[in-house]
Design an enzyme around this catalytic site. Structure first.
Site, short mmCIF file in Angstrom:
data_model
loop_
_atom_site.label_atom_id
_atom_site.label_comp_id
_atom_site.label_asym_id
_atom_site.label_seq_id
_atom_site.Cartn_x
_atom_site.Cartn_y
_atom_site.Cartn_z
N CYS A 145 -38.16 28.10 44.22
CA CYS A 145 -39.58 28.46 44.19
C CYS A 145 -40.05 28.84 45.59
O CYS A 145 -39.69 28.20 46.58
CB CYS A 145 -40.40 27.28 43.66
SG CYS A 145 -42.18 27.61 43.54
N CYS A 162 -43.41 29.13 46.36
CA CYS A 162 -44.83 28.83 46.47
C CYS A 162 -45.11 28.08 47.77
O CYS A 162 -44.20 27.58 48.44
CB CYS A 162 -45.32 28.03 45.26
SG CYS A 162 -44.96 26.26 45.31
#
Length: 372
Positions: free
Chosen positions: A306, A308
Site C-alpha cells: 500500500c 497510502c
C-alpha cells in the site's frame, strides 16, 4: 435529462461486470465505486480534504440521523448538506428506512408511515414517504432514496410479500412527493427478501414506476453470503443497462468483487471505519488486528503493498501503541488506510474490467487476502 446520467463504458460479457460513469450535479463518478459512509454529515475521523486525497468520489449520509440531529431545517438554512459539511463532491442519502426498522419494538408500521421513538432521547416521531422526501429535498443530496421497509432475515414468505407490496406503494408516493427532480435523483429500492419471485416482482413494479436509478436492498442483513450472491445473480440482469445499480450496505472486499462480477455499480458500508476504531486494518494480505501482541516490535509498514500516507509513514508497532493507549490518532490512521484500501481496490477493479482480466484479478486478490 434529470439530475443524473449513467454512461455505460464497457460490459464484461463473461461476468456481467460493468465499467461506467455517473454524471451528477456535483461531479462525475467513475463506477464501480465504493462510497465511504458519513452517517452524521461526517466520515468518522476524516476531513473532507483527506477524503479528496484518497480519491473518494462520493460519500453517503443518513437521513434518519440528520433528521434527529441537527435537523433538516437547520441543514437547509446552512445552504444544504454540501455547504454544511464543506464537501463539494456528490452526496447520496439513504431514506432512513433501515435505521427505523432496526428499532424493533420502538417503532410501529402502518400504511401511512412509521411511528418511532428516537434512540437519542426517546421522543416520538413519524416518518412517511412524503416526510422522507421533504427531509432529503432539504438536505440537497445528489442522490436520494425512496422510503422502504427492509424485511429482516429470516422472514416468512407472507411477511416479505406484504412488506414488499407496502414498499412499492410507498415508492409511488415518494416519486409523487419528490420536489427537486432536476437536482436530485430519486432511486427506487428493490426488495423481496430471499424469495426469487418476490425479487422479480419488485423489479417489474419498480421499473413501471420508472426511476433514474435502482438500489438493491434487503441483502447483507444476516443471510449467508452465498444467498446474497444468488439474489444478485437473478436480480441485476432484470435491471435496465442504462441506469445505475446500487447494492446497499455491502463493503467487505470479497463482497465488493462478487457484487461487481454480478453487475453492481455502487456500494457503501460502515465496515471500513467501524473495524478501524476497533483496531483492525484491511491489507493486501488479509485483515490485521493491530492490537495483537505480535505487532509490539513490528517496525514494518501496515501493508507492504500500500502506498497510502499511513503505510508510508508509520509502523505496525506505532499503530498498535496508539490503539492500545486509546489515542484518537490510532483510529484516524486506521480509518484513513481502510478507506484508501477499499477505494484503491475499486480503482484496480475498474482497470481490470477495462483490460478484460477481472476474473484473473479476483483470483489473485482472493488468494492473497485469504479467501481461497
Amino acid at each position: 435529462m434529470g439530475a443524473i446520467k449513467y454512461e455505460l463504458i464497457k460490459e464484461c460479457k463473461q461476468t456481467g461486470a460493468r465499467r461506467g460513469r455517473l454524471h451528477t450535479p456535483h461531479g462525475i463518478i467513475e463506477t464501480p465505486i465504493f462510497m465511504p459512509v458519513g452517517t452524521q454529515a461526517t466520515v468518522k475521523s476524516m476531513t473532507p480534504e483527506e477524503l479528496k486525497v484518497i480519491e473518494a468520489q462520493i460519500i453517503l449520509s443518513n437521513t434518519y440521523h440528520l433528521y434527529l440531529r441537527p435537523g433538516h431545517e437547520l441543514v437547509k438554512k446552512a445552504g444544504g448538506l454540501h455547504k454544511f459539511m464543506n464537501w463539494d463532491r456528490p452526496i447520496l442519502t439513504d431514506s432512513g428506512g433501515f435505521q427505523v426498522f432496526s428499532l424493533g419494538e420502538l417503532r410501529k408500521i402502518k400504511e401511512e408511515g412509521v411511528t418511532f421513538q428516537s434512540h437519542l432521547d426517546g421522543s416520538k416521531h413519524f416518518l412517511s414517504p412524503e416526510k422522507v422526501m421533504e427531509i432529503q429535498n432539504a438536505l440537497g443530496s445528489d442522490i436520494i432514496m425512496c422510503f422502504d421497509e427492509c424485511a429482516p432475515y429470516p422472514a416468512t414468505y407472507e411477511y416479505t410479500r406484504d412488506s414488499l407490496d407496502r414498499t412499492i406503494r410507498w415508492a409511488k408516493r415518494c416519486k409523487d412527493a419528490h420536489k427537486n427532480t432536476e437536482n436530485q435523483a430519486l432511486f427506487g429500492i428493490i426488495q423481496g427478501g430471499m424469495y426469487r419471485d418476490l425479487r422479480e416482482k419488485s423489479v417489474k413494479e419498480m421499473l413501471e414506476i420508472d426511476f433514474p436509478g435502482y438500489s438493491i436492498g434487503g441483502l447483507s442483513v444476516g443471510e449467508p453470503k452465498e444467498i446474497m450472491y444468488e439474489m444478485l445473480e437473478y436480480t441485476t440482469p432484470l435491471l435496465p443497462k442504462d441506469k445505475p445499480r446500487y447494492l446497499m450496505g455491502v463493503g467487505s472486499p470479497d463482497a465488493l468483487l462478487e457484487g461487481v462480477l454480478r453487475g453492481v455499480d455502487m456500494f457503501d458500508c460502515v465496515l471500513q471505519t467501524r473495524i478501524a476504531r476497533n483496531g483492525t486494518a484491511m491489507t493486501s494480505g488479509g485483515r490485521v488486528v493491530i492490537r495483537n501482541a505480535k505487532y509490539m516490535e513490528d517496525f514494518t509498514p501496515l501493508d507492504h503493498e500500500c502506498d497510502c500516507y499511513v503505510c508510508k509513514n508509520y509502523t505496525r508497532a506505532y499503530l498498535r501503541h496508539l490503539i492500545k493507549a486509546g489515542e484518537i490518532l490510532g483510529a484516524r490512521l486506521l480509518t484513513y488506510h481502510n478507506l484508501y484500501f477499499s477505494l484503491n481496490l475499486m480503482k484496480n477493479v475498474r482497470l481490470a474490467i477495462e483490460e478484460d482480466r477481472l476474473l484473473d484479478f479476483k483470483e489473485e486478490f482472493f488468494k492473497k487476502y485469504g479467501y481461497c
